[in-house]
Design an enzyme around this catalytic site. Sequence first.
Site, short mmCIF file in Angstrom:
data_model
loop_
_atom_site.label_atom_id
_atom_site.label_comp_id
_atom_site.label_asym_id
_atom_site.label_seq_id
_atom_site.Cartn_x
_atom_site.Cartn_y
_atom_site.Cartn_z
N CYS B 297 0.96 -0.87 0.09
CA CYS B 297 -0.03 0.08 -0.01
C CYS B 297 1.05 1.09 -0.08
CB CYS B 297 -0.86 0.15 1.30
SG CYS B 297 -1.60 -1.42 1.68
N ALA B 298 1.52 1.57 -1.01
CA ALA B 298 2.78 2.41 -1.31
C ALA B 298 2.32 3.97 -1.07
CB ALA B 298 3.31 2.12 -2.60
N ALA B 299 1.16 4.23 -1.73
CA ALA B 299 0.88 5.75 -1.80
C ALA B 299 1.29 6.54 -0.36
CB ALA B 299 -0.52 6.06 -2.32
N PRO B 300 1.60 7.75 -0.24
CA PRO B 300 2.14 8.45 -1.25
C PRO B 300 3.56 8.15 -1.77
CG PRO B 300 2.44 9.90 0.69
CD PRO B 300 1.81 8.40 1.11
N GLY B 301 4.22 7.35 -1.20
CA GLY B 301 5.39 6.89 -1.97
C GLY B 301 6.71 7.14 -0.97
N GLY B 302 6.47 7.64 0.10
CA GLY B 302 7.64 8.09 0.72
C GLY B 302 8.34 6.88 1.23
N LYS B 303 7.72 6.04 1.65
CA LYS B 303 8.82 4.72 2.12
C LYS B 303 9.30 3.92 0.96
CE LYS B 303 5.80 3.80 6.25
NZ LYS B 303 4.38 4.40 5.96
N ASP B 371 1.99 -1.28 4.42
CA ASP B 371 1.62 -0.08 5.38
C ASP B 371 0.01 0.16 5.17
OD1 ASP B 371 1.74 2.08 6.94
OD2 ASP B 371 2.14 3.64 5.30
N CYS B 426 -0.43 3.57 11.26
CA CYS B 426 -0.13 4.62 12.02
C CYS B 426 -1.17 5.00 12.96
CB CYS B 426 0.15 5.94 11.02
SG CYS B 426 -0.88 6.04 9.78
#
Lengths: 276, 502
Positions: B297-303, B371, B426
């Site tokens: 679940c990548a968005a917004p892509g920071g990780k 995530d 989170c």
Amino acid sequence: MLKRLQIYLRILRFNSTITKNSHNIIPEDSSQQWTLEQSQIDNIVKSVPSLVNVSTDIWQKAHSIFTEYGFKTKSFTQIVAEHPKVLTRPTAKISDSLEFWRGCQFGENRVENLILRYPELLEISNNRKILSQIHALKSLVHTSKNVWTLLMNSPNLIHENIKTIEAKFNYMHDIMRLEIPEIVKSQAFSYTLDDIKTRHVFLERLGIFKPRSPKAPPGEISKNPRLHQIMDSTESQFATKVGLVTLAEFEAFKELFKRELNRERNKRSDESDEDE
Amino acid sequence: MLRQRSIFYLPRRFKHKKDHWSVVEKKKHPVDRALSNFDDFYGSVFGNRWRGIRAALLTEHKYIALVNNFGDTEKTCEELELEGAINVRLLYNITKERLPNGPSREVPELGKGSVDTKLRGFIRQQEEQEIASIYPKSAEEVAPSLAEIQFRDEHQTQNIAQAGEHVDPKKSLTETIKEDSEIDLQRIVDPEYGSGALHDFVPANRIKGMEDWIPESEHYKYYSNTTDFPLAIEPEEEFIFPENLQLYSYEKGNCSLFAKPKKSQTGVLTHFLMDGASVLPALLLDVKYGERVLDACAAPGGKSLLMLQTLHPDIVICNDIQESRTNRIKRIMDQYLFDYEEKWHGKRILITQGDARVLEDYELYDKILVDVPCTTDRHSLMENDNNIFKPSRVKERLRLPEMQSAILTNCLRLLKPGGSLMYSTCSLSPIQNDGVVHMSLQKVFSEYGITTTVKDLSRQMKCFGHLFRFENPKNLKYGQMVLPYLPANFGPMYFCKITRNE
């Protein structure tokens, strides 16, 4: 039952102290309360050496003005010790300012207490401006007694801009939903609006302070910490005793909240620019 | 005088407009709902510590700067250091050297932790409240013990026998129904005469018209204590901080801001600002050289960006469910990776759109970062837009743990044997954290026979103690959690590393 007994005992004790005091007062020489003796002057001069050159005449003159306005000799000596300038100031001006304070209708004893605590109040010169200030304060807190309590707690109000005072008052009254007696009894007005906001919002975010419901009966006791607990404490006391967190957390919050307030202000000024 | 005022005049009850102050004041926003929900739930889980966490959640959060390796790296690092920021890698290495070799966490006894007892109490209380809200008047009668009911029944039958036909008007509804049930038995309707529809209503065990109503307490029941799968918790071995990763942060108590990212000479932005705690799951997943990584679940892509900046992974597959979200990933990659379209897209990054619950590339990935969507505590308290505490999203919110567990279960199946997975949320909720991990480990064992090992990261976490505030590992079953704390206002972030056994 026990409680009633306690109350009764307390009343007894109170009555006994009254009689004791009155016994003390009567035998004491009543003239001593209103006359200034050389030994008293010497005592003050010892603690304030700059008054060595002042003649006894001036001492007596100043003293007689104060006694005229109902000040006891003991109060007079205290005022001089705190604020030696009183002696060098023209007597007419002193009587003027005393006359002014008496005109505010706080009550004799209260004026004495006020001047005793802040002898600098005798230095005022622009009476009209201060009178309007006091009227403005009275329109906020309704009674002269409240104005007096306000001045006792935060004497800076005499010279502060009435708009900033109003802003503080409105914040405490409308947003914190506090009642006038509680507002008056704290030193909150000695602080800036941002200081008040910071402490209030901190408690609100901690979940400790909840604004009273507007429909709650006026005399209801709330669980919120009192305003004097919030405002009249040092930072570490406030953080640990009222907020029940560490000082480090409050300090970090102060910094973050200052930024938040600034951001809000900028946003508002931007919006108003756009409107124009 | 008799003239008609208007032919279109319709008498109408006066109502305030929606922007009238009295309406505005009464309006309960999703943010307020979230706050009162958290006050109830987290207040009972965290006790006195909740106050501090609450204040931190409601105040601006703190960032960590991830320096971009593809443009003006040295210059940016120098600038950040001049501002007083600390290189996280150096700090980690120094703390690690100084840390004594202490004992690691023991496997906790399930069902005996303090959180468990607190939760059980909370669930009971929640149920009682809900019952009371539906049956307001006779609430105390709904929940009495069995013995009491029996006693009362006996008592009542005696009473009825004595009183005969006497009707007591003050009796509550439930009592009357109970009494009347006796009478009901006496006049059973013969089914031949077609009264089948009656059986929909009698006996009454459900409220008609509220079939798909889920009580709030149902949500908390996802947290179970029974273990019927082999549970192994091992301390994580050596973690080496990636050489190429430049992270900068301020120490505890320093709330300074970072400069805004600028365009560098190569055209990409100089650094990426992200919530400090999101760094940890991506970092501790420990992606090694040449590995195939999935960010479920990548968005917004920071990780994903952080993992790419270590320059270790062979390929990173960024998946998300909505197109708008995958577009966000694309935008960020485009902003931060030099020559994205030619050198990266489709070669070292793959952005896919799909539901993480139904991905089918089984046993394909070395490392997976999950995530999951959660109540996003900080966001729910700040934004009214798209808030999960909106009344219209109640069902979605209460069933979140189910979805999270489905995602985690499926992702465990996508893992190569021996590979590892990082589950992160989170949220502070033990249900969405340890509860979901527990559920998924159980399911993955019972349905697919996959055994796993939970990695204990508490030793690594000690090395980050100067920057973050962690929850005491004793209060958590499996993972680690960053608690929001005003001087170090990161998080909340829960993460748990799971390795699939070979």
